[in-house]
Scaffold this active site. Sequence first.
Site, PDB file in Angstrom:
ATOM      1  CB  SER A   1     -11.757   3.661  -6.562  1.00  0.00           C
ATOM      2  OG  SER A   1     -11.738   5.067  -6.513  1.00  0.00           O
TER       3      SER A   1
ATOM      4  CB  SER B   1     -12.029   8.343  -7.415  1.00  0.00           C
ATOM      5  OG  SER B   1     -11.362   8.542  -6.199  1.00  0.00           O
TER       6      SER B   1
ATOM      7  CB  SER C   1      -4.587   5.145  -5.688  1.00  0.00           C
ATOM      8  OG  SER C   1      -4.621   4.941  -4.291  1.00  0.00           O
TER       9      SER C   1
ATOM     10  CE  LYS D   1      -1.706   8.433  -3.487  1.00  0.00           C
ATOM     11  NZ  LYS D   1      -2.132   8.756  -2.115  1.00  0.00           N
TER      12      LYS D   1
ATOM     13  CB  ALA E   1       6.385   9.237   9.508  1.00  0.00           C
ATOM     14  N   GLY E   2       3.915   7.832   7.164  1.00  0.00           N
ATOM     15  CA  GLY E   2       3.815   7.184   5.856  1.00  0.00           C
ATOM     16  C   GLY E   2       3.317   8.170   4.806  1.00  0.00           C
ATOM     17  N   GLY E   3       2.709   7.653   3.745  1.00  0.00           N
ATOM     18  CA  GLY E   3       2.293   8.497   2.621  1.00  0.00           C
ATOM     19  C   GLY E   3       1.271   9.549   3.011  1.00  0.00           C
ATOM     20  CB  ALA E   4      -2.052   9.369   4.674  1.00  0.00           C
TER      21      ALA E   4
ATOM     22  CB  VAL F   1      -6.147   9.716   7.467  1.00  0.00           C
ATOM     23  CG1 VAL F   1      -5.292  10.938   7.725  1.00  0.00           C
ATOM     24  CG2 VAL F   1      -5.468   8.460   7.935  1.00  0.00           C
TER      25      VAL F   1
HETATM   26  P1  NAD Z   1       1.583   3.907   4.530  1.00  0.00           P
HETATM   27  O1  NAD Z   1       1.753   2.434   4.389  1.00  0.00           O
HETATM   28  O2  NAD Z   1       2.331   4.829   3.643  1.00  0.00           O
HETATM   29  O3  NAD Z   1       1.906   4.324   6.056  1.00  0.00           O
HETATM   30  C1  NAD Z   1       1.452   3.561   7.134  1.00  0.00           C
HETATM   31  C2  NAD Z   1       1.758   4.308   8.446  1.00  0.00           C
HETATM   32  O4  NAD Z   1       1.077   3.617   9.508  1.00  0.00           O
HETATM   33  C3  NAD Z   1       3.225   4.337   8.830  1.00  0.00           C
HETATM   34  O5  NAD Z   1       3.491   5.553   9.488  1.00  0.00           O
HETATM   35  C4  NAD Z   1       3.341   3.161   9.795  1.00  0.00           C
HETATM   36  O6  NAD Z   1       4.423   3.323  10.700  1.00  0.00           O
HETATM   37  C5  NAD Z   1       2.014   3.251  10.513  1.00  0.00           C
HETATM   38  N1  NAD Z   1       1.558   1.975  11.099  1.00  0.00           N
HETATM   39  C6  NAD Z   1       1.126   0.888  10.438  1.00  0.00           C
HETATM   40  N2  NAD Z   1       0.778  -0.080  11.308  1.00  0.00           N
HETATM   41  C7  NAD Z   1       0.999   0.416  12.544  1.00  0.00           C
HETATM   42  C8  NAD Z   1       0.839  -0.095  13.872  1.00  0.00           C
HETATM   43  N3  NAD Z   1       0.360  -1.327  14.088  1.00  0.00           N
HETATM   44  N4  NAD Z   1       1.173   0.712  14.906  1.00  0.00           N
HETATM   45  C9  NAD Z   1       1.654   1.956  14.703  1.00  0.00           C
HETATM   46  N5  NAD Z   1       1.815   2.494  13.475  1.00  0.00           N
HETATM   47  C10 NAD Z   1       1.493   1.732  12.419  1.00  0.00           C
HETATM   48  O7  NAD Z   1       0.017   4.132   4.407  1.00  0.00           O
HETATM   49  P2  NAD Z   1      -0.750   5.490   4.032  1.00  0.00           P
HETATM   50  O8  NAD Z   1      -0.956   5.532   2.563  1.00  0.00           O
HETATM   51  O9  NAD Z   1      -0.062   6.626   4.712  1.00  0.00           O
HETATM   52  O10 NAD Z   1      -2.186   5.205   4.677  1.00  0.00           O
HETATM   53  C11 NAD Z   1      -2.387   5.310   6.079  1.00  0.00           C
HETATM   54  C12 NAD Z   1      -3.900   5.414   6.340  1.00  0.00           C
HETATM   55  O11 NAD Z   1      -4.399   6.589   5.733  1.00  0.00           O
HETATM   56  C13 NAD Z   1      -4.721   4.260   5.755  1.00  0.00           C
HETATM   57  O12 NAD Z   1      -5.682   3.900   6.716  1.00  0.00           O
HETATM   58  C14 NAD Z   1      -5.375   4.875   4.542  1.00  0.00           C
HETATM   59  O13 NAD Z   1      -6.623   4.266   4.258  1.00  0.00           O
HETATM   60  C15 NAD Z   1      -5.577   6.299   5.004  1.00  0.00           C
HETATM   61  N6  NAD Z   1      -5.664   7.285   3.918  1.00  0.00           N
HETATM   62  C16 NAD Z   1      -6.763   8.081   3.890  1.00  0.00           C
HETATM   63  C17 NAD Z   1      -6.884   9.044   2.905  1.00  0.00           C
HETATM   64  C18 NAD Z   1      -8.104   9.917   2.865  1.00  0.00           C
HETATM   65  O14 NAD Z   1      -8.339  10.573   1.849  1.00  0.00           O
HETATM   66  N7  NAD Z   1      -8.882   9.982   3.910  1.00  0.00           N
HETATM   67  C19 NAD Z   1      -5.871   9.203   1.931  1.00  0.00           C
HETATM   68  C20 NAD Z   1      -4.749   8.375   1.997  1.00  0.00           C
HETATM   69  C21 NAD Z   1      -4.656   7.408   3.001  1.00  0.00           C
END
Ligand code: NAD
Length: 287
Positions: free
Chosen positions: A22, A24, A69, A73, A134-137, A234
């Site tokens: 990290s 951070s 993280s 979370k 529609a995941g965490g980010a 992202v």
């Molecule tokens: P997550 O596991 O909660 O969500 C993953 C998402 O990606 C879901 O919507 C899933 O359906 C989709 N996905 C995964 N593989 C796929 C594929 N092959 N085809 C289509 N959709 C697919 O993950 P998250 O925590 O939401 O992280 C997602 C991205 O965001 C990561 O790359 C992470 O590094 C990045 N992120 C960046 C920041 C930032 O500050 N810039 C912060 C958090 C997360």
Amino acid sequence: MSERITGHTQLVGLFATPIRHSISPQMQNEAFARLGLDYAYLAFEVGKAELPAAIQSIKTLEMRGANLSMPNKQLACDYMDHLSPAAKLAGAINTIVNDDGVLTGHITDGTGFMSSLQMNRIDIIGEQMTILGAGGAATAIIIQAALDGVKKISVFNAKDGFFASATEKMAEIQAETNCDIQLHDLAEVEKLAKEIATSAILVNATGVGMKPLEGQSLITDPELLRSDLVVADVIYTPSETALLKLAKEQGCQTLNGLGMLLGQGAAAFKLWTDQEMPIEEIKELLF
Ligand code: NAD
């Protein structure tokens, strides 16, 4: 003699695993040092099993707070005395603030994303956003965009495990805000084209574009990317994903995830110290 750490220094922790990669700690400690604030930020390898004790230690050691993280979370919400409105909607937190033994959980990822738009003079309030994922980010971004006044959000997710839980979550966010939020199957290509056509911004909030999916993009048709569309990712490693490269070739304004990363850190910094992080200086130093 070093005066950076004193008997009064307030500790902020980062609880996650894996965590040694990290940036951070550098980001936060550099900002504390530049503003002459008597705080220190340390990373701790904390998984779900250690999380309850780690959070209790915030109270025991009178720490100022923590960042969280993966994989903590969501679980951390159960140990908070209060949750911010965005954290309550997300069901997840990345920041804890300790006010005299009372812990409040916040989620600053969405604030970080929205502030990165502001820093690039992009205004999407009252406009439509199309977001992939529609995941965490994605959820954090959707919640903050809806709270800030984005008019319509079209969410496209593959029919994977995230889709079912997102159906309920998106309805909940819509009910709590004035935003029209629609969830669609990513496989509906015509619908995707239609929604992008009326959007001011397209956001990739999936890991498609970074390792192990580096070089891939969920959008491959350049015709979908008109030159006045803002395209944000992202992902920040690589700094230019295949989607951003394609968008740049079409003349779109593009943004990678670095601004979101710095923005979420700056928002947490503000919650702990009530001071603005010198983002531009920190960015120059770290990247
Ligand atoms: P997550 O596991 O909660 O969500 C993953 C998402 O990606 C879901 O919507 C899933 O359906 C989709 N996905 C995964 N593989 C796929 C594929 N092959 N085809 C289509 N959709 C697919 O993950 P998250 O925590 O939401 O992280 C997602 C991205 O965001 C990561 O790359 C992470 O590094 C990045 N992120 C960046 C920041 C930032 O500050 N810039 C912060 C958090 C997360």
